[in-house]
Design a protein around this motif. Structure first.
Motif, short mmCIF file in Angstrom:
data_model
loop_
_atom_site.label_atom_id
_atom_site.label_comp_id
_atom_site.label_asym_id
_atom_site.label_seq_id
_atom_site.Cartn_x
_atom_site.Cartn_y
_atom_site.Cartn_z
N GLY A 293 -40.74 81.42 40.89
CA GLY A 293 -39.70 80.50 40.45
C GLY A 293 -40.30 79.33 39.68
N SER A 294 -39.53 78.23 39.60
CA SER A 294 -40.01 77.07 38.84
C SER A 294 -39.40 75.79 39.40
N ASP A 295 -39.97 74.64 38.99
CA ASP A 295 -39.46 73.32 39.36
C ASP A 295 -39.67 72.43 38.14
N LYS A 296 -38.75 71.47 37.92
CA LYS A 296 -38.82 70.60 36.75
C LYS A 296 -38.68 69.15 37.17
N TYR A 297 -39.24 68.25 36.35
CA TYR A 297 -39.10 66.81 36.58
C TYR A 297 -39.12 66.11 35.23
N GLN A 298 -38.28 65.06 35.09
CA GLN A 298 -38.18 64.35 33.82
C GLN A 298 -38.40 62.85 34.01
N GLY A 299 -38.91 62.20 32.98
CA GLY A 299 -39.07 60.74 32.96
C GLY A 299 -39.14 60.26 31.52
N ARG A 300 -38.88 58.97 31.32
CA ARG A 300 -38.80 58.41 29.97
C ARG A 300 -40.04 57.57 29.66
N ILE A 301 -40.52 57.68 28.41
CA ILE A 301 -41.55 56.77 27.89
C ILE A 301 -40.86 55.79 26.95
N THR A 302 -41.03 54.50 27.22
CA THR A 302 -40.53 53.45 26.34
C THR A 302 -41.75 52.76 25.72
N VAL A 303 -41.79 52.74 24.40
CA VAL A 303 -42.94 52.16 23.69
C VAL A 303 -42.63 50.71 23.33
N GLN A 304 -43.51 49.81 23.72
CA GLN A 304 -43.41 48.41 23.32
C GLN A 304 -44.63 48.06 22.48
N ALA A 305 -44.66 46.84 21.92
CA ALA A 305 -45.73 46.52 20.97
C ALA A 305 -46.11 45.06 21.07
N GLN A 306 -47.42 44.80 20.90
CA GLN A 306 -47.91 43.44 20.76
C GLN A 306 -47.42 42.87 19.42
N PRO A 307 -47.38 41.54 19.28
CA PRO A 307 -46.98 40.97 17.99
C PRO A 307 -47.91 41.42 16.86
N GLU A 308 -47.32 41.60 15.69
CA GLU A 308 -48.09 42.01 14.51
C GLU A 308 -47.47 41.31 13.29
N TRP A 309 -48.34 40.73 12.43
CA TRP A 309 -47.83 39.95 11.31
C TRP A 309 -47.19 40.84 10.25
N LEU A 310 -46.00 40.45 9.81
CA LEU A 310 -45.36 41.04 8.63
C LEU A 310 -45.57 40.13 7.42
N GLN A 311 -45.59 38.80 7.67
CA GLN A 311 -45.83 37.83 6.61
C GLN A 311 -46.59 36.66 7.21
N VAL A 312 -47.70 36.28 6.59
CA VAL A 312 -48.52 35.20 7.12
C VAL A 312 -48.44 33.99 6.19
N MET A 313 -48.90 32.83 6.68
CA MET A 313 -48.95 31.61 5.89
C MET A 313 -50.09 31.72 4.87
N SER A 314 -49.99 30.93 3.81
CA SER A 314 -51.10 30.83 2.86
C SER A 314 -51.33 29.35 2.54
N ASP A 315 -52.57 29.02 2.20
CA ASP A 315 -52.91 27.64 1.87
C ASP A 315 -51.98 27.11 0.77
N SER A 316 -51.57 25.86 0.91
CA SER A 316 -50.61 25.30 -0.05
C SER A 316 -51.07 23.92 -0.51
N GLU A 317 -50.89 23.67 -1.82
CA GLU A 317 -51.04 22.33 -2.38
C GLU A 317 -49.67 21.92 -2.89
N VAL A 318 -49.12 20.83 -2.37
CA VAL A 318 -47.76 20.42 -2.75
C VAL A 318 -47.80 18.97 -3.22
N GLU A 319 -46.81 18.64 -4.03
CA GLU A 319 -46.70 17.26 -4.52
C GLU A 319 -46.10 16.39 -3.45
#
Length: 1011
Positions: A293-319
């Motif tokens: 015969g057989s036996d089955k078992y199920q469970g869920r994997i949820t993936v999370q993530a550390q912060p990751e830059w999509l847009q970073v600051m850049s050096d600025s010279e302003v008036e």
């Protein structure tokens, strides 16, 4: 910083090149040092400070703290004083930045408690487990192994019967066997950043009692119902089942395709998913199965993530007094929060810059999985207008009738007022002149009269400046011969022409675009030649003739006719047992009407697409549906549609979703019906299991009917497993070698199929075969010779087939004898194991029918320990060697005596003495050489492992040869196995000064002491 000012164009604020990393330091290792790294690039060079848990580290006040070029070195680390979160600050006159936090923690692994563990009992064929119960430790992740009886006899888990959970450390066995009885030790290891430590438990005594029942799988090790894992990391799910026979395991992703990265772990107890992505999220299922015969078992994997830059600051010279808003974006799960720092203190991302706002700014993104920093420098500028770095262009060419843009971009802060003049005339906005608010001058519909000098004036409260350029007017570029529209078939050639006139003082270049996309052409010529045109090359072609001052363009449409494009929207409807309905939508005809369609399909049994039979047989070009015929019931299919016209067949449509046809009763009978042989009073019937394509439905099995020849009533039995291939009928009244008529048919949930042709099978014939266990690993088989053989040839010998009790005969191992001998030995068997044995005669045409089978159980194995506590004493030309009795455990065969093999140095032949006692007297050679001895126990199960010793006349520690030195080791009460293991790397022979035991590397277990 002593009033120092950050000098623009010369100084730069700090930027981290190296930041501290979290560290786990071994608790109790007080002699060492911890180094937390911090290095920043800056001009002038940065100075450094450190914080622990937000408080300044007392550098210079506490001598345990040392600053080495920015790095913090902690001497004699102590968990009570030094545990915490550390951050580095890098500082110069342009600003201050703060590093990410690095956690310093202290790791430990205590020893197992000294208390004895309770013995456990298991039954043969039944699953069981031993608990590890690891001692207190940090961090929480340990690695686990188990050893049996002594080091280094580690349990091997590659046969699927054993499993060591890396979550709990527990040892599981799917199906216990009697020879599993023994002492088991949990061996656990902790890995820290700079060291590793291992320890093992007290013995877990396991006793396995005989039983042997088969059982369906039961999953005992279950992964969590919800597993959270980090993107880029590895997820491991554990699943293990009890059962007899040993269950096999397979994994699947319930709500999608299993990631290919799982690799070979798909068939093992631990599913490994490396380098996780969000596509790997979902429900995973583990199935354990065996013949019961057989036996089955199920469970869920949820993936999370550390912060990751999509847009970073850049050096600025302003008036000064302008408006500034910093922007940074970060992804992560959960969504990261954002905060801002100015010179390492809380700040804002939206400012109206004043001089004092210059400095180092940091954007900090964080969620529960981590924190990241982005750094940029802000410089607030104050400057009178200055054109030296960016003057107005000295020579400005422009085309007659066209337009020109002249830029004015001086450096100035605050932003200056800008205006233009031509000669002495101030320019203002008109139909031909535009001056934008940011100082750009546009001239439209240019004529020769517009040539001359143009000056830009800039002014703010700090001063004034101007810059001048000269406008030169040239002839306009014109298309003289434009490309023409064209209509061709796929594979043909076409030429598109393009000629232009231009000012002779300038170079002319041609470019071509297709539907607005620039074509990569090798030559700068106007005409475009397209060779072997393809459907993808149809569209709007634009020729552009260009000089540095203007351009002209012209376009033409190219039509390429070809086979139709792929049909779309393929749907499967009205699924029956042997047919389905397909519907689709027309694809592009590629400028040639569709003439007909064909349907391609494939089943789950094949990867090859084949043309399918349809109704109607020929599908007209205006059709958008058909019926596919001639399919197999209860079979998975997918389909494609291909359109064609007079120019050929097009690309197929996307495959349909996989469908399964309806179930139907079987339509063919099983093949290969036969049988014979077996034990006395048995009738064995065999057949070929039905292939998947003939099963037609689930709940599949076989109906077998048989009767003694020349009788009328049939005996009918149901065999309910699709993989079954034999049936054994037992009856005390069966006479040997009686002919039976047999027939077979298949059945499933929808009904029964037709019976096969009748075959004649004989019951088992008379015969005599005996099998006797000689040792734990060898049996002797004897049989009566056959009286006659077939007319196909001369008897060449006999074939012995043997297989374990729970195995199928088809998996039997085979040994052949040559000649007419009627006895043979079979070796290489497992100890304490029940085997079936049968004998067949063979000649050049093959084997005859098998004899009735017999059974035999191999003996218990010999003790796996060599004689211990060996000592010797030299007296004159003789030496007396003594050793301790080897005690057999209840799952090992009894000791009947000892074998002593010896030879003098330089001799190759071993001499054997058979002793019932635990001592022996041996002659010593006169030339002061060595005597090499091997002492081993023997009994019903065979010979045990040998203990090798080397003795000499003076019992000294003289080396056997110049390259093999002896090493003397003092033994403490309990010698740790890992210490002995390291010693092997220094010398091949070790003398342990407890009763002067000598141990060779290859008999290392003889030197081990139980914990």
């Amino acid at each position: 910083q002593g009033g120092d000012v950050c000098v623009s164009g010369h100084d730069s604020g700090p930027v981290f090149e190296e930041q501290p990393s979290s560290l786990i330091y071994p608790e109790g290792l007080s002699e060492g040092k911890v180094t937390l790294s911090c290095q920043a690039r800056a001009s002038p060079t940065a100075s450094y400070r450190w914080l622990v848990n937000g408080t300044e580290v007392p550098l210079g006040l506490d001598l345990r703290y040392t600053l080495v070029a920015g790095n913090l070195v902690i001497g004699s680390p102590d968990s009570g004083r030094d545990t915490g979160s550390y951050q580095c600050l890098a500082i110069n006159r342009c600003g201050t930045i703060i590093s990410r936090a690095a956690n310093l923690k202290f790791g430990y692994l205590h020893d197992f408690p000294p208390d004895s563990r309770s013995p456990q009992t298991a039954y043969e064929g039944v699953g069981s487990f031993l608990a590890c119960q690891p001692p207190p430790h940090y961090p929480g992740t340990l690695s686990y192994r188990w050893l049996i009886n002594e080091f280094p006899n580690f349990i091997k888990t590659d046969d699927g019967r054993w499993f060591v959970s890396q979550v709990t450390g527990n040892l599981y066995v799917a199906k216990a066997e009697t020879n599993d009885t023994g002492n088991y030790f949990c061996f656990t290891t902790i890995n820290m950043d700079i060291s590793t430590k291992s320890t093992f438990s007290k013995a877990n005594m396991l006793t396995v009692l005989p039983d042997g029942m088969k059982s369906t799988p039961t999953i005992k090790v279950r992964f969590p119902a919800e597993t959270y894992a980090l993107a880029g990391h590895t997820a491991q799910l554990e699943c293990f089942a009890y059962g007899n026979p040993v269950p096999k395991l397979r994994w699947r992703k319930v709500d999608g395709l299993m990631p290919s990265k799982a690799g070979s772990s798909l068939d093992g107890p631990t599913l490994i998913l490396p380098d996780l992505t969000f596509d790997d999220e979902g429900v995973y299922e583990c199935e354990a199965y065996n013949s019961e015969g057989s036996d089955k078992y199920q469970g869920r994997i949820t993936v999370q993530a550390q912060p990751e830059w999509l847009q970073v600051m850049s050096d600025s010279e302003v008036e000064i007094s302008s408006e500034l808003q910093w922007t940074c974006l970060a992804a992560g799960k959960p969504r990261p929060s954002i905060r801002w720092l100015r010179n390492a203190h809380r700040g804002n991302n939206r400012i109206v810059p004043a001089l004092e706002d210059s400095g180092m700014y940091q954007c900090v993104a964080e969620n529960k999985h981590g924190t990241i920093y982005s750094t940029a420098e802000l410089r607030v500028q104050v400057q009178a207008p200055d054109f030296r770095l960016n003057p107005v262009r000295k020579l400005i060419p422009a085309a007659r009738g066209g337009q020109v843009m002249i830029e004015c971009r001086p450096r100035a802060a605050p932003k200056p007022s800008l205006f233009w003049s031509r000669g002495t005339e101030l320019l203002t906005n008109s139909s031909r002149v535009t001056v934008t608010p940011d100082g750009i001058l546009w001239l439209h519909n240019i004529s020769r009269a517009d040539e001359g000098k143009y000056t830009c004036f800039a002014e703010n409260y700090l001063g004034k400046a101007n810059s001048t350029g000269h406008l030169s007017v040239r002839d306009a570029t014109k298309i003289m011969l434009a490309p023409s529209n064209a209509d061709i078939n796929q594979g043909e050639n076409v030429s598109l022409q393009c000629h232009a006139s231009h000012d002779p003082t300038m170079d002319l270049t041609f470019t071509w675009t297709l539907n607005g996309v620039l074509l990569d052409l090798e030559e700068n010529i106007g005409d475009l030649l397209i060779v072997n045109a393809q459907l993808s090359q149809a569209g709007i072609y634009t020729c552009m003739a260009q000089t540095v001052v203007d351009s002209a363009s012209a376009s033409a449409k190219l039509v390429v006719r070809g086979p139709p494009g792929p049909p779309g929207g393929l749907l499967v409807k009205n699924v029956a047992e042997t047919s389905v309905e397909l519907r689709w939508s027309r694809g592009y005809d590629n400028h040639s009407p569709i003439g007909k369609y064909i349907i391609m399909g494939r089943s789950s049994l094949s990867t090859e697409w084949k043309k399918m039979r349809t109704d109607p047989e020929n599908i007209e070009g205006n059709a958008e549906s058909t019926r596919v015929m001639g399919l197999m019931p209860w079979m998975d299919y997918e389909f494609q549609v291909i359109a064609s016209n007079i120019l050929g067949s097009g690309e197929p449509s996307m495959p349909s979703h996989t469908i399964r046809t309806q179930q139907a009763a079987p339509t063919v009978a099983p093949s290969g019906l036969g049988g014979g042989g077996g034990d006395r009073n048995e009738l064995i019937v065999t057949w070929t299991p039905m292939a998947r394509e003939y099963q037609n439905g689930d709940s599949f099995g076989y109906i077998l009917a048989f009767r003694k020849k020349e009788t009328t009533s049939w005996t009918v039995v149901r065999v309910p497993h699709v993989e079954s291939s034999r049936y054994v009928y037992y009856n005390d009244s069966l006479t040997p070698y009686s002919p039976f008529e047999v027939k077979i048919k298949a059945y499933n949930r929808r009904g029964e199929g037709p019976f096969s042709q009748i075959a004649v099978v004989h019951s088992a014939e008379e015969g005599n075969i005996n099998a006797t266990a000689l040792t734990a690993f060898e049996i002797q088989v004897s049989w009566e010779p056959i009286q006659q053989f077939s007319t196909n040839g001369i008897l060449r010998g006999y074939e012995i087939r043997y297989w374990r009790q729970h195995e199928r005969e088809a998996a039997a191992d085979r040994v052949r004898t040559a000649g007419l001998e009627t006895t043979a030995r079979v070796s290489g068997l497992r100890p304490s194991t029940r085997y079936h044995v049968a004998v067949l005669a063979y000649n050049s045409a093959g084997t005859g029918p098998p004899s009735p089978r017999t059974t035999v159980t191999t003996r218990k194995p010999p003790p796996n320990r060599p004689p211990g506590n060996v000592s010797w004493k030299a007296e004159g030309s003789w030496v007396k060697v003594r050793w301790d009795n080897v005690k057999a455990m209840h799952n090992e065969s009894a000791i009947l005596g000892y074998k002593v093999l010896y030879k003098h140095e330089g001799q190759s032949a071993l001499k054997v003495l058979d002793k019932a006692k635990t001592s022996v007297n041996l002659p010593l050679p006169k030339d002061n050489g060595y005597v090499v001895l091997e002492i081993r126990s023997w009994g019903e199960g065979g010979d045990g492992p040998a203990h090798e010793i080397i003795v000499s006349q003076d019992s000294g520690e003289k080396p056997r040869s110049s390259s093999r030195a002896l090493c003397s080791v003092s033994v403490i009460q309990s010698l740790q196995p890992c210490i002995l293991q390291r010693l092997w790397s220094y010398c091949p022979i070790i003398v342990v000064n407890v009763n002067k035991i000598l141990c060779h590397r290859h008999i290392l277990p003889a030197c081990k002491h139980q914990p």
